[in-house]
Scaffold this motif. Structure first.
Motif, PDB file in Angstrom:
ATOM      1  N   ARG A   1     -10.739  -4.728   0.082  1.00 46.16           N
ATOM      2  CA  ARG A   1     -11.327  -5.055  -1.219  1.00 46.16           C
ATOM      3  C   ARG A   1     -12.526  -4.185  -1.600  1.00 46.16           C
ATOM      4  O   ARG A   1     -12.867  -4.084  -2.775  1.00 46.16           O
TER       5      ARG A   1
ATOM      6  N   ALA B   1     -11.474  -1.865  -4.267  1.00 45.69           N
ATOM      7  CA  ALA B   1     -10.782  -2.425  -5.435  1.00 45.69           C
ATOM      8  C   ALA B   1     -11.465  -2.077  -6.760  1.00 45.69           C
ATOM      9  O   ALA B   1     -10.818  -2.066  -7.799  1.00 45.69           O
TER      10      ALA B   1
ATOM     11  N   GLN C   1      -5.441  -5.001  -1.566  1.00 37.65           N
ATOM     12  CA  GLN C   1      -5.619  -6.416  -1.234  1.00 37.65           C
ATOM     13  C   GLN C   1      -6.275  -6.568   0.138  1.00 37.65           C
ATOM     14  O   GLN C   1      -7.014  -7.522   0.365  1.00 37.65           O
TER      15      GLN C   1
END
Length: 119
Positions: free
Chosen positions: A85, A88, A82
């Protein structure tokens, strides 16, 4: 002064780099836990728990990563993703680098367990 755990983490980080892992961050701390080493190997973002045992009478170093610990590692990894990113999109893997009591006076080689668990 460094703790014994810090020394094992340092050994693991150096050894993992020689194996081709790129270290992204070490000792990532957040309110849900800590990740010892975060690295990238090929396409994978790898979250690594370093464990050591000095006495072979108890469970192995790798076996000491129980369900409760695995859940904390997963939550810490989610927290990391989180906040960062740019990683991610990468598939994630959870590994364990385990140091067992040496059987002889030779240098200790860690056991690298890739994909040690999934949640």
């Amino acid at each position: 002064m460094k703790s014994l755990g810090d020394n094992y983490e340092e050994q693991a980080a150096c050894w993992l780099q020689r194996q081709g892992l790129t270290i992204i961050e070490r000792n990532f701390r957040c309110r849900v836990g800590e990740l010892d080493i975060i690295g990238q190997q090929g396409q994978y973002l790898v979250f690594i728990e370093v464990r050591a045992r000095s006495n072979s009478r108890f469970a192995s170093a790798a076996a000491s990563v129980d369900l409760r610990k695995r859940r904390r590692l997963v939550r810490a990894a989610q927290w990391f993703l989180q906040r960062h990113r740019k990683y991610a999109h990468l598939p994630c893997r959870f590994d364990v680098v385990a140091f067992q009591p040496p059987q002889s006076a030779t240098e200790q080689t860690p056991l690298w367990i890739r994909g040690a668990f999934t949640e």
